[in-house]
Write a protein that holds these residues in place. Structure first.
Motif, PDB file in Angstrom:
ATOM      1  N   ALA A  17       0.822  -1.248   0.066  1.00  0.00           N
ATOM      2  CA  ALA A  17      -0.116  -0.028  -0.168  1.00  0.00           C
ATOM      3  C   ALA A  17       0.931   1.356   0.015  1.00  0.00           C
ATOM      4  O   ALA A  17       2.029   1.055   0.578  1.00  0.00           O
ATOM      5  CB  ALA A  17      -0.894  -0.149   1.241  1.00  0.00           C
ATOM      6  N   PRO A  18       0.252   2.242  -0.584  1.00  0.00           N
ATOM      7  CA  PRO A  18       1.355   3.624  -0.650  1.00  0.00           C
ATOM      8  C   PRO A  18       1.577   4.073   0.600  1.00  0.00           C
ATOM      9  O   PRO A  18       0.946   3.854   1.502  1.00  0.00           O
ATOM     10  CB  PRO A  18       0.532   4.553  -1.222  1.00  0.00           C
ATOM     11  N   LYS A  19       2.882   4.577   0.797  1.00  0.00           N
ATOM     12  CA  LYS A  19       3.183   5.045   2.189  1.00  0.00           C
ATOM     13  C   LYS A  19       2.522   6.353   2.366  1.00  0.00           C
ATOM     14  O   LYS A  19       2.424   6.921   3.438  1.00  0.00           O
ATOM     15  CB  LYS A  19       4.924   5.244   1.834  1.00  0.00           C
ATOM     16  N   TYR A  20       2.254   7.253   1.302  1.00  0.00           N
ATOM     17  CA  TYR A  20       1.498   8.317   1.531  1.00  0.00           C
ATOM     18  C   TYR A  20       0.510   8.241   0.238  1.00  0.00           C
ATOM     19  O   TYR A  20       0.466   7.882  -0.682  1.00  0.00           O
ATOM     20  CB  TYR A  20       2.483   9.718   1.346  1.00  0.00           C
ATOM     21  N   PHE A  21      -0.580   9.261   0.765  1.00  0.00           N
ATOM     22  CA  PHE A  21      -1.340   9.569  -0.340  1.00  0.00           C
ATOM     23  C   PHE A  21      -1.903  11.103   0.178  1.00  0.00           C
ATOM     24  O   PHE A  21      -2.087  11.323   1.145  1.00  0.00           O
ATOM     25  CB  PHE A  21      -2.636   8.722  -0.804  1.00  0.00           C
ATOM     26  N   GLN A  22      -2.024  11.898  -0.965  1.00  0.00           N
ATOM     27  CA  GLN A  22      -2.677  13.205  -0.748  1.00  0.00           C
ATOM     28  C   GLN A  22      -3.936  13.309  -1.701  1.00  0.00           C
ATOM     29  O   GLN A  22      -4.014  13.193  -2.757  1.00  0.00           O
ATOM     30  CB  GLN A  22      -1.481  14.112  -1.235  1.00  0.00           C
ATOM     31  N   PHE A  23      -4.741  13.807  -0.747  1.00  0.00           N
ATOM     32  CA  PHE A  23      -6.102  14.217  -1.435  1.00  0.00           C
ATOM     33  C   PHE A  23      -6.281  15.859  -1.841  1.00  0.00           C
ATOM     34  O   PHE A  23      -5.621  16.680  -1.292  1.00  0.00           O
ATOM     35  CB  PHE A  23      -7.314  14.378  -0.497  1.00  0.00           C
ATOM     36  N   SER A  24      -6.839  16.011  -2.978  1.00  0.00           N
ATOM     37  CA  SER A  24      -7.388  17.089  -3.761  1.00  0.00           C
ATOM     38  C   SER A  24      -8.705  17.262  -4.072  1.00  0.00           C
ATOM     39  O   SER A  24      -8.979  16.401  -5.167  1.00  0.00           O
ATOM     40  CB  SER A  24      -6.242  17.582  -4.713  1.00  0.00           C
ATOM     41  N   ASP A  25      -9.500  18.085  -3.522  1.00  0.00           N
ATOM     42  CA  ASP A  25     -10.845  18.195  -3.934  1.00  0.00           C
ATOM     43  C   ASP A  25     -11.476  19.523  -3.976  1.00  0.00           C
ATOM     44  O   ASP A  25     -12.836  19.516  -3.988  1.00  0.00           O
ATOM     45  CB  ASP A  25     -11.747  16.919  -3.028  1.00  0.00           C
ATOM     46  N   HIS A  26     -10.597  20.376  -3.752  1.00  0.00           N
ATOM     47  CA  HIS A  26     -10.997  21.603  -3.950  1.00  0.00           C
ATOM     48  C   HIS A  26     -11.730  22.356  -2.853  1.00  0.00           C
ATOM     49  O   HIS A  26     -12.444  23.318  -2.935  1.00  0.00           O
ATOM     50  CB  HIS A  26     -11.697  21.872  -5.366  1.00  0.00           C
ATOM     51  N   THR A  27     -11.590  21.649  -1.821  1.00  0.00           N
ATOM     52  CA  THR A  27     -12.173  22.081  -0.780  1.00  0.00           C
ATOM     53  C   THR A  27     -11.095  22.393   0.512  1.00  0.00           C
ATOM     54  O   THR A  27      -9.861  21.561   0.574  1.00  0.00           O
ATOM     55  CB  THR A  27     -13.162  21.052   0.053  1.00  0.00           C
ATOM     56  N   ILE A  28     -11.232  23.229   1.195  1.00  0.00           N
ATOM     57  CA  ILE A  28     -10.143  23.589   2.195  1.00  0.00           C
ATOM     58  C   ILE A  28     -10.615  23.738   3.852  1.00  0.00           C
ATOM     59  O   ILE A  28     -10.050  24.053   4.836  1.00  0.00           O
ATOM     60  CB  ILE A  28      -9.590  24.806   1.920  1.00  0.00           C
ATOM     61  N   ALA A  29     -11.626  22.795   4.204  1.00  0.00           N
ATOM     62  CA  ALA A  29     -12.127  22.608   5.481  1.00  0.00           C
ATOM     63  C   ALA A  29     -13.008  21.304   5.517  1.00  0.00           C
ATOM     64  O   ALA A  29     -13.383  20.903   4.322  1.00  0.00           O
ATOM     65  CB  ALA A  29     -13.212  23.963   5.829  1.00  0.00           C
ATOM     66  N   PRO A  30     -13.427  20.905   6.583  1.00  0.00           N
ATOM     67  CA  PRO A  30     -13.966  19.542   6.827  1.00  0.00           C
ATOM     68  C   PRO A  30     -15.621  19.579   5.971  1.00  0.00           C
ATOM     69  O   PRO A  30     -16.301  20.546   6.162  1.00  0.00           O
ATOM     70  CB  PRO A  30     -14.320  19.477   8.242  1.00  0.00           C
ATOM     71  N   ASN A  31     -15.500  18.424   5.336  1.00  0.00           N
ATOM     72  CA  ASN A  31     -16.936  18.518   4.483  1.00  0.00           C
ATOM     73  C   ASN A  31     -16.678  16.988   3.824  1.00  0.00           C
ATOM     74  O   ASN A  31     -15.542  16.642   3.403  1.00  0.00           O
ATOM     75  CB  ASN A  31     -16.813  19.419   3.147  1.00  0.00           C
ATOM     76  N   ASP A  32     -17.889  16.568   3.461  1.00  0.00           N
ATOM     77  CA  ASP A  32     -17.895  15.091   2.855  1.00  0.00           C
ATOM     78  C   ASP A  32     -17.403  15.263   1.444  1.00  0.00           C
ATOM     79  O   ASP A  32     -18.362  16.111   0.497  1.00  0.00           O
ATOM     80  CB  ASP A  32     -19.076  14.379   3.005  1.00  0.00           C
ATOM     81  N   ALA A  33     -16.654  14.698   0.815  1.00  0.00           N
ATOM     82  CA  ALA A  33     -16.108  14.784  -0.804  1.00  0.00           C
ATOM     83  C   ALA A  33     -17.292  13.773  -1.503  1.00  0.00           C
ATOM     84  O   ALA A  33     -17.686  13.035  -0.988  1.00  0.00           O
ATOM     85  CB  ALA A  33     -14.962  14.016  -0.954  1.00  0.00           C
ATOM     86  N   ASP A  34     -17.404  14.401  -2.578  1.00  0.00           N
ATOM     87  CA  ASP A  34     -18.230  13.902  -3.594  1.00  0.00           C
ATOM     88  C   ASP A  34     -17.650  13.286  -4.749  1.00  0.00           C
ATOM     89  O   ASP A  34     -18.002  12.042  -5.613  1.00  0.00           O
ATOM     90  CB  ASP A  34     -19.434  14.674  -4.147  1.00  0.00           C
ATOM     91  N   HIS A  35     -16.138  13.785  -4.732  1.00  0.00           N
ATOM     92  CA  HIS A  35     -15.252  13.093  -5.739  1.00  0.00           C
ATOM     93  C   HIS A  35     -13.977  13.763  -5.369  1.00  0.00           C
ATOM     94  O   HIS A  35     -13.920  14.663  -4.741  1.00  0.00           O
ATOM     95  CB  HIS A  35     -15.540  13.153  -7.131  1.00  0.00           C
ATOM     96  N   TYR A  36     -12.875  13.256  -5.723  1.00  0.00           N
ATOM     97  CA  TYR A  36     -11.491  13.704  -5.426  1.00  0.00           C
ATOM     98  C   TYR A  36     -10.436  13.278  -6.521  1.00  0.00           C
ATOM     99  O   TYR A  36     -10.501  12.195  -7.217  1.00  0.00           O
ATOM    100  CB  TYR A  36     -11.067  13.341  -4.017  1.00  0.00           C
ATOM    101  N   HIS A  37      -9.349  13.889  -6.340  1.00  0.00           N
ATOM    102  CA  HIS A  37      -8.081  13.558  -7.071  1.00  0.00           C
ATOM    103  C   HIS A  37      -7.334  12.941  -5.769  1.00  0.00           C
ATOM    104  O   HIS A  37      -7.091  13.570  -4.909  1.00  0.00           O
ATOM    105  CB  HIS A  37      -7.554  14.556  -7.760  1.00  0.00           C
TER     106      HIS A  37
END
Length: 223
Positions: free
Chosen positions: A166-186
């Motif tokens: 499994a990856p040592k790291y992963f990084q989310f980008s979903d154009h949101t900068i505060a707690p919120n449920d994602a509907d999709h992500y990179h």
């Protein structure tokens, strides 16, 4: 899950070519994100954030639960033509041909990880018939600054137990900068935290697994 206050006070500056690619990602994926059910930002402010314009003080730590669920890669739908109407739609409103948009997104969406399941602190990555699970902890966020003046936030998680594959790291980008449920992500995945921050041309993209390819295409075109 464990939530550490370990965000970075620094910024990463991305060069002109990389900035162009990543800025295009943010613009082309500017779905309304529907993430403001817990944070009552005004609509204009949400648009600014989605476009990459915000103050450091607006950025908040987030928990892995923001991305909890069963997610599928959109790459197979690009490959089988399901997303072709999306590229035609972009061409009708943009400055590239449908074929050029498809080539751009093919590089962005490309991945061997066709499914991801996030359950508590456990994240399982599926590559064909193989599955690798890691237990992850929050490793803070990084604010990336681009020469055009807009910015992005990467939310970073580090594997502390589980499968070495499994990856040592992963990084989310979903154009949101505060707690919120994602509907999709990179998602940016790998074993080198700093190198991932420099990656701006390949951004595997995930939508809920219960959506059909046609539904995903309609979602992309609706926003």
């Amino acid at each position: 899950m464990k939530l550490l206050s370990a965000h970075s006070a620094g910024v990463v500056v991305v060069g002109v070519l990389a900035m162009g690619s990543y800025s295009a990602v943010m613009a082309d994926h500017d779905h309304d994100h529907g993430h403001d059910h817990e944070h009552a930002h005004d609509h204009g402010q949400d648009k600014d954030v989605n476009a990459g314009y915000f103050d450091d003080g607006q950025v908040e730590d987030r928990q892995l639960s923001d991305w909890e669920g069963d997610w599928q890669s959109v790459y197979p739908y690009l490959q089988d033509g399901t997303l072709d109407p999306v590229f035609a739609h972009k061409a009708a409103h943009g400055d590239k041909t449908a074929a050029e948009y498809k080539a751009y997104y093919e590089k962005g969406y490309q991945t061997d990880v066709n499914r991801i399941v996030i359950d508590g602190d456990d994240v399982t990555f599926y590559e064909g018939d193989e599955a690798h699970t890691g237990e992850y902890v929050y490793d803070g966020y990084e604010i990336l600054t681009y020469e055009a003046g807009n910015r992005g936030v990467r939310y970073i998680f580090e594997r502390e137990a589980g499968d070495e594959e499994a990856p040592k790291y992963f990084q989310f980008s979903d154009h949101t900068i505060a707690p919120n449920d994602a509907d999709h992500y990179h998602l940016y995945m790998g074993d080198d935290r700093e190198a991932l921050l420099e990656e701006v041309t390949n951004w595997p993209t995930y939508y809920p697994s219960d959506l059909s390819g046609k539904e995903i295409a309609e979602e992309m075109m609706a926003h």
